[in-house]
Enzyme design. Sequence first.
Site, PDB file in Angstrom:
ATOM      1  CE  LYS A 239      -4.464  -1.737   1.292  1.00  0.00           C
ATOM      2  NZ  LYS A 239      -5.601  -1.720   2.228  1.00  0.00           N
ATOM      3  NE  ARG A 273      -8.292  -8.334   0.675  1.00  0.00           N
ATOM      4  CZ  ARG A 273      -7.986  -7.544  -0.374  1.00  0.00           C
ATOM      5  NH1 ARG A 273      -7.033  -6.617  -0.248  1.00  0.00           N
ATOM      6  NH2 ARG A 273      -8.624  -7.686  -1.523  1.00  0.00           N
TER       7      ARG A 273
END
Length: 295
Positions: A239, A273
């Site tokens: 991210k 995740r």
Amino acid sequence: MTLPITNSSIKPSEDHRLWKCGSSSIPLKRLPLLMGILNVTPDSFSDGGEASDLAAAVKKGLQLEEDGADILDIGGESTRPGAEPVTVEEELKRVIPVIKALSAQIQIPISVDTTKAEVARQALHAGAIIINDISGLTFDPDMISLAASTQAGVICMHIQGTPQNMQDHPEYQNVVSDLKVWFKDRIQKLLDSGVDREQIVIDPGIGFGKTAEHNLDILSQIQDLKDLGFPVLIGHSRKRFLSKLLNRPVEERLAGTIGVSLALACQSVDILRLHDVAANRDALSAWDAISQRVT
């Protein structure tokens, strides 16, 4: 009358380590479970287009299982910052054939990453047992009743705004405290609507209406979230906040992702995740082998 939600009223017993997902239960372990990401989209932020046809998606799903994924999360709509929504019909066209094909071939449970109740309903019928909703079951008014009636596993994620505007000006008084208030209110709504506490996993939504500083505050204070009494899932893989830390483009964020995974394992996060399951699995296994010997 429903009692107000408090730590004492919602916290499961200490030996409660099963996540109820329909007729199945997923054991939660000392090390985090790894949820492999399978985006069947043309425009996801780091892997868009990699699995945009059925054969490629099935191949990638099988590889994620072989790499050590404990859960497979399949999504047909990009939720990267600024992403445009897709129709129900398009999302169904992308995800349902993949779920049907993989549910017949893999042994690990399947999660559907969607905010649309109709997509979730058809995904559950096709073989999924978990609903992963980035909106915390707020975007579609039918999602809560679906979760309650099917008893599917529920990942209740926090987002500030929508994918189209969530990164414009995210603001909090105190991000972790604000998240705890939001989760208490949201979980009470789920419980009042017939969702069992054993179905619920919470996700603070790294990068979903948070600055890099907000993300770091959340990632360093996991116990505050675990104090709510529910399993915690974190989706930090590749991210954007990692670029602030490391000055790396998305294709060079694997090492940073692994570093965060280890920091989260130290804080007993329940589920991670991830895109790169094999590398994270190896890192966590090596870290665990050594940490168990430290006196």
